[in-house]
Write an enzyme that holds these catalytic residues in place. Structure first.
Site, PDB file in Angstrom:
ATOM      1  N   SER A 149      23.408  74.196  53.547  1.00 32.41           N
ATOM      2  CA  SER A 149      22.172  74.099  52.773  1.00 32.41           C
ATOM      3  C   SER A 149      22.407  74.085  51.271  1.00 32.41           C
ATOM      4  O   SER A 149      21.749  73.348  50.536  1.00 32.41           O
ATOM      5  CB  SER A 149      21.233  75.255  53.137  1.00 32.41           C
ATOM      6  N   HIS A 202      20.467  78.216  48.470  1.00 33.85           N
ATOM      7  CA  HIS A 202      19.733  77.026  48.053  1.00 33.85           C
ATOM      8  C   HIS A 202      19.671  76.946  46.529  1.00 33.85           C
ATOM      9  O   HIS A 202      19.929  75.898  45.934  1.00 33.85           O
ATOM     10  CB  HIS A 202      18.303  77.069  48.605  1.00 33.85           C
TER      11      HIS A 202
END
Length: 270
Positions: A149, A202
């Site tokens: 991610s 993230h």
């Protein structure tokens, strides 16, 4: 007689040769997932032991014993759904970013952003471990993290920041600012609202993606493409090394006893 033609970026052809690094990364992730299943790993909900066996990031282990986990954890996913969502996002962002940045710089951004995401996630674990020493709240103890991610959000943020500036000549397509801002904003918002999503990874990947895209864009405006790519690589590595050393400093200052106890609970060498 009039004639009509569609712009080239409407083409539905795969043209894998244009984004073969992205395709290779997807193949590696899927191949490792299938290999894990073949060795008995639960395909939908792998155990913590399986995740650690296959290289997941666990801050006490990554910083006290096996720093390579900051890299290997990018290639392990917690089940099919986790893998499928990340690989779909990698396909969408990757094939665009690779055609813009070129194969070499695309891979640099992907790997650097993945590491940056894991380092920011580690910093959060370090911060929470200090809070645990003050509160004894076990929810603050380090967690096991994995997935691509951070790297993918780095690609998304790089594309988004480029969409805010005038397009460079000879780009194969036009980046749609509104769509990219919506996708990135939605991803970060969901990461804050949904439990068990590592939003620090993230955010860390997204921040470095912005930095490396800005460096690349600035030097491509001057037609100094190679210099821009090398400088982006150098800045990325410098930020990663500085971040790693800072995390190590925080750990050495006051977390060694606690994290050694945690590793003993996992029956891991310290």
């Amino acid at each position: 007689m009039s004639d009509t033609q569609q712009p080239s970026f409407y083409s539905s052809k795969l043209d894998v040769q244009l984004w073969w690094v992205t395709a290779t990364l997807i193949a590696i992730n899927v191949g490792l997932y299938l290999w894990q299943i073949a060795t008995g790993v639960d395909p939908s909900q792998p155990s913590i032991d399986a995740a650690l066996t296959w290289g997941a990031d666990f801050a006490p282990l990554s910083f006290l014993r096996e720093p390579a986990r900051l890299f290997t954890s990018m290639f392990f996913h917690f089940g099919f759904l986790h893998l499928a969502l990340n690989m779909w996002a990698l396909y969408i962002f990757g094939k665009l970013a690779e055609q813009i940045f070129g194969h070499f710089y695309f891979l640099i951004v992907y790997l650097c952003c993945g590491l940056a995401g894991n380092l920011l996630s580690s910093w959060v674990n370090i911060h929470d471990s200090y809070l645990y020493l003050q509160t004894a709240n076990t929810s603050l103890l380090p967690s096991v993290n994995a997935g691509a991610s951070g790297a993918i959000m780095g690609l998304g943020s790089a594309l988004t920041i480029l969409s805010l500036f005038p397009s460079l000549p000879n780009l194969p397509f036009i980046l749609v600012k509104r769509s990219l801002l919506l996708i990135m904003g939605l991803n970060l918002t969901l990461g804050m609202l949904i439990p068990n999503i590592n939003n620090a990874a993230h955010l860390g990947g997204a921040i470095l993606g912005i930095i490396q895209a800005l460096v690349w864009y600035r030097y491509h405006l001057k037609n100094r493409n190679t210099l821009g790519s090398l400088l982006g690589l150098g800045i990325g590595i410098a930020i990663l090394i500085a971040s790693y050393m800072y995390c190590q400093h925080l750990i050495q200052t006051g977390l060694i006893p606690l994290w050694n106890i945690i590793l003993k609970q996992f029956d891991m060498p310290v």
